[in-house]
Design an enzyme around this catalytic site. Structure first.
Site, short mmCIF file in Angstrom:
data_model
loop_
_atom_site.label_atom_id
_atom_site.label_comp_id
_atom_site.label_asym_id
_atom_site.label_seq_id
_atom_site.Cartn_x
_atom_site.Cartn_y
_atom_site.Cartn_z
N THR A 102 3.21 1.46 -1.52
CA THR A 102 4.39 0.76 -1.01
C THR A 102 3.96 -0.63 -0.57
OG1 THR A 102 5.32 2.86 -0.24
CG2 THR A 102 6.27 0.84 0.67
N LYS A 178 11.65 1.25 -3.59
CA LYS A 178 10.82 2.06 -2.70
C LYS A 178 10.98 1.64 -1.24
CE LYS A 178 7.95 4.97 -1.05
NZ LYS A 178 6.51 5.05 -1.30
N LYS A 246 3.85 0.22 9.00
CA LYS A 246 3.66 -0.67 7.84
C LYS A 246 4.92 -0.77 6.99
CE LYS A 246 1.65 1.00 4.09
NZ LYS A 246 2.56 0.81 2.92
#
Length: 302
Positions: A102, A178, A246
């Site tokens: 990702t 995503k 994150k």
């Protein structure tokens, strides 16, 4: 081994929870799989099951037609490709690199151009579904790539995932979809934790609350999956708190570039940040529930 996989070699870099499952799935589907991992011994364990252990990404790339990278983030992907003993210099022109992390979509777009300079094809291919679905070949891939990259790696993508979505003819769209998925996943986990925490604070029996919600309209996949970890008192990291620090950070960075407001994502990000700084960074992301005061959490069951 089928005719389509006969003689086909695939490299897998990163044998964590999902990478190991991907490597095993590809081997089960007839591919010769070369693998490496930063942790000593991880590739050797995979070799005991029929894979081929390699010492570095460069060694993997020397053997593989398609290299699949299953590492945590863009920085690790950079290291895999361009660091010491990196894969990029060893990959043959016309071979394909599949990036499963990702990452910032703009970084992925730039990586496609950078690899193209060396004749390497690129698949922007983030994954979803967790370790169990990776191991069973039923995970989801959100991909975008040139027609040439799909021609080079399409059979590998179909072999390693149950659903492969082809979202565009160049890098970027896969990573954009995503991070939208991660927006929803992070918000759902945070909301599930908030709801369970309120129930515990109000003295509702945790098992009863879980049973009712998972059979009612308020249920979500994340509530059902992650609150089971809370009931078990087991915060062994399948996906850690810091993963959502994150990933939701990437979501907010993407939206900030066009001044697009994301109030729920921003709140969820702050919740994971709070959990991380409170000492739960490497625990399962369900540990975000621990930020709520005045609740009694179950102990891990033996």
């Amino acid at each position: 081994m089928t005719q389509s996989t006969a003689g086909r070699t695939v490299g897998v870099i990163g044998l964590g929870a999902m990478g190991l499952g991907i490597a095993k799935t590809l081997r089960h589907n007839g591919y010769t799989v070369y693998a490496c991992d930063a942790r000593p011994g991880a590739a050797a364990e995979f070799a005991k099951e029929g894979g081929v252990a390699c010492a570095s990404p460069a060694e993997v790339a020397t053997h593989a037609d398609v290299v699949v990278s299953v590492v945590v983030n863009a920085a690790q992907t950079e290291s895999v490709l361009f660091g010491e003993n990196g894969a990029a210099a060893a990959m043959k022109p016309g071979s394909a690199f599949v990036m499963c992390s990702t990452v910032d979509p703009n970084w992925s777009i730039a990586l496609e151009a950078r690899l193209a300079q060396g004749g390497i094809l690129y698949v922007d291919g983030p994954i979803s579904g967790g370790a169990a679905k990776a191991a069973s070949g039923q995970m989801t891939m959100m991909t975008s790539a040139t027609p040439a990259a799909y021609a080079a790696a399409g059979d590998v993508l179909d072999a390693m995932a149950g659903k492969v979505y082809r979202l565009g003819d160049k890098a970027g769209a896969g990573s954009k979809v995503k991070i939208i998925n991660q927006l929803l996943a992070g918000v759902h986990i945070a909301a599930a934790a908030e709801a369970m925490a309120l129930g515990l604070r109000e003295g509702v029996a945790a098992d009863a609350l879980y049973e009712v919600i998972t059979n009612s309209a308020g249920n979500s996949w994340m509530f059902e999956n992650r609150m089971a970890h809370v009931l078990a008192g087991d915060y062994t990291p399948l996906s850690a708190v810091d993963i959502f620090v994150k990933d939701l950070g990437l979501v907010l960075d993407t939206a900030r570039a066009t001044k697009f407001p994301l109030p729920l994502a921003a709140t969820a990000h702050q919740m994971f940040m709070q959990a991380s700084t409170a000492g739960y960074a490497r625990e399962d992301d369900a540990a975000v529930i621990k930020i709520f005061p005045g609740i009694t959490l179950p102990e891990k069951k033996a």
